[in-house]
Design a protein around this motif. Sequence first.
Motif, PDB file in Angstrom:
ATOM      1  N   GLU A 163      73.241 -56.662  11.870  1.00  0.00           N
ATOM      2  CA  GLU A 163      73.846 -56.386  13.177  1.00  0.00           C
ATOM      3  C   GLU A 163      73.962 -57.654  14.013  1.00  0.00           C
ATOM      4  OE1 GLU A 163      75.375 -54.074  14.477  1.00  0.00           O
ATOM      5  OE2 GLU A 163      74.777 -52.150  13.641  1.00  0.00           O
ATOM      6  N   ASN A 164      72.965 -58.508  13.940  1.00  0.00           N
ATOM      7  CA  ASN A 164      73.039 -59.780  14.671  1.00  0.00           C
ATOM      8  C   ASN A 164      74.193 -60.629  14.162  1.00  0.00           C
ATOM      9  OD1 ASN A 164      70.846 -59.149  16.295  1.00  0.00           O
ATOM     10  ND2 ASN A 164      69.354 -60.132  14.938  1.00  0.00           N
ATOM     11  N   LYS A 165      74.392 -60.651  12.865  1.00  0.00           N
ATOM     12  CA  LYS A 165      75.514 -61.394  12.282  1.00  0.00           C
ATOM     13  C   LYS A 165      76.846 -60.806  12.738  1.00  0.00           C
ATOM     14  CE  LYS A 165      73.357 -62.874   7.910  1.00  0.00           C
ATOM     15  NZ  LYS A 165      73.456 -62.754   6.432  1.00  0.00           N
ATOM     16  N   ARG A 166      76.919 -59.478  12.736  1.00  0.00           N
ATOM     17  CA  ARG A 166      78.160 -58.825  13.167  1.00  0.00           C
ATOM     18  C   ARG A 166      78.486 -59.196  14.608  1.00  0.00           C
ATOM     19  NH1 ARG A 166      79.792 -54.594  16.073  1.00  0.00           N
ATOM     20  NH2 ARG A 166      77.639 -54.054  16.632  1.00  0.00           N
ATOM     21  N   GLY A 167      77.460 -59.215  15.451  1.00  0.00           N
ATOM     22  CA  GLY A 167      77.674 -59.556  16.848  1.00  0.00           C
ATOM     23  C   GLY A 167      78.212 -60.958  17.036  1.00  0.00           C
ATOM     24  N   LYS A 168      77.754 -61.890  16.223  1.00  0.00           N
ATOM     25  CA  LYS A 168      78.222 -63.272  16.319  1.00  0.00           C
ATOM     26  C   LYS A 168      79.697 -63.385  15.944  1.00  0.00           C
ATOM     27  CE  LYS A 168      73.691 -65.342  15.439  1.00  0.00           C
ATOM     28  NZ  LYS A 168      72.855 -66.131  14.497  1.00  0.00           N
ATOM     29  N   HIS A 169      80.132 -62.553  14.989  1.00  0.00           N
ATOM     30  CA  HIS A 169      81.533 -62.587  14.570  1.00  0.00           C
ATOM     31  C   HIS A 169      82.419 -61.697  15.435  1.00  0.00           C
ATOM     32  CE1 HIS A 169      81.053 -64.957  10.876  1.00  0.00           C
ATOM     33  NE2 HIS A 169      79.931 -64.300  10.668  1.00  0.00           N
ATOM     34  N   ASN A 170      81.797 -60.789  16.191  1.00  0.00           N
ATOM     35  CA  ASN A 170      82.525 -59.880  17.068  1.00  0.00           C
ATOM     36  C   ASN A 170      83.530 -59.015  16.307  1.00  0.00           C
ATOM     37  OD1 ASN A 170      82.974 -58.784  19.638  1.00  0.00           O
ATOM     38  ND2 ASN A 170      84.737 -60.119  20.007  1.00  0.00           N
TER      39      ASN A 170
END
Length: 221
Positions: A74-81
């Motif tokens: 989820e943290n990775k997804r947030g960085k990529h938006n």
Amino acid sequence: MCEDSRYVPCVMNRIIEPLMRNIRIQIPEFAGMKPGDRALDVCCGTGALVLFYAKRGIIADGIDLNPRVIEVAENKRGKHNFSYVSFQTANALDLPFDENMFDHASISMSLHEKERVDRDIVISEMKRVVKIGGNLIFIDYRMPLPRIPVSTSVKTIEFIAGRDHWRCFNDYVKQGGLDELLKRNRLHRDRRISLGPFAIIKTLNACYRPKQATIHQSQYR
């Protein structure tokens, strides 16, 4: 990938996922994925393959039983938006999706970690949620392992992962790996490539048996 809570996110990021990088970049083309398709990655670990799907314009979902790796994903997804990516903590033995939801479903380096009966249930669940005519993609160890130096490392890694892990790996070897496992589950190989100790196999989802019937039958195998 692994659903075992012993596999903390730092291990997934620093050791396991880099080994899969060369494989990961080939999956969308290998499977015939196209922008707008919907794909599920089962036992997704920290989400690297799901995010790679998203970069190709694929609507992607990932599930893993380990909430710690899902938090990293989820943290990775947030960085990529990415707005068309979803992660959730869920059990591969009981996927939280309706029938015929996905064009593709993949599972990487997880079937060899599971009990034999659970391998059948996971595959049955993948068949259930993928549309008839859709693709099922399996990435795991080739059997027999090729006679190359890295195969020795594979056995060492599987051994130090723990007693239960080592037992499941050896049963996967005894069962004959992906080819025999897919044959057992009435899946016919459409495409296959080998990279080092790994095999990538694509099958077409011609049909599936109802989940409850499959679980009931598998108890007596």
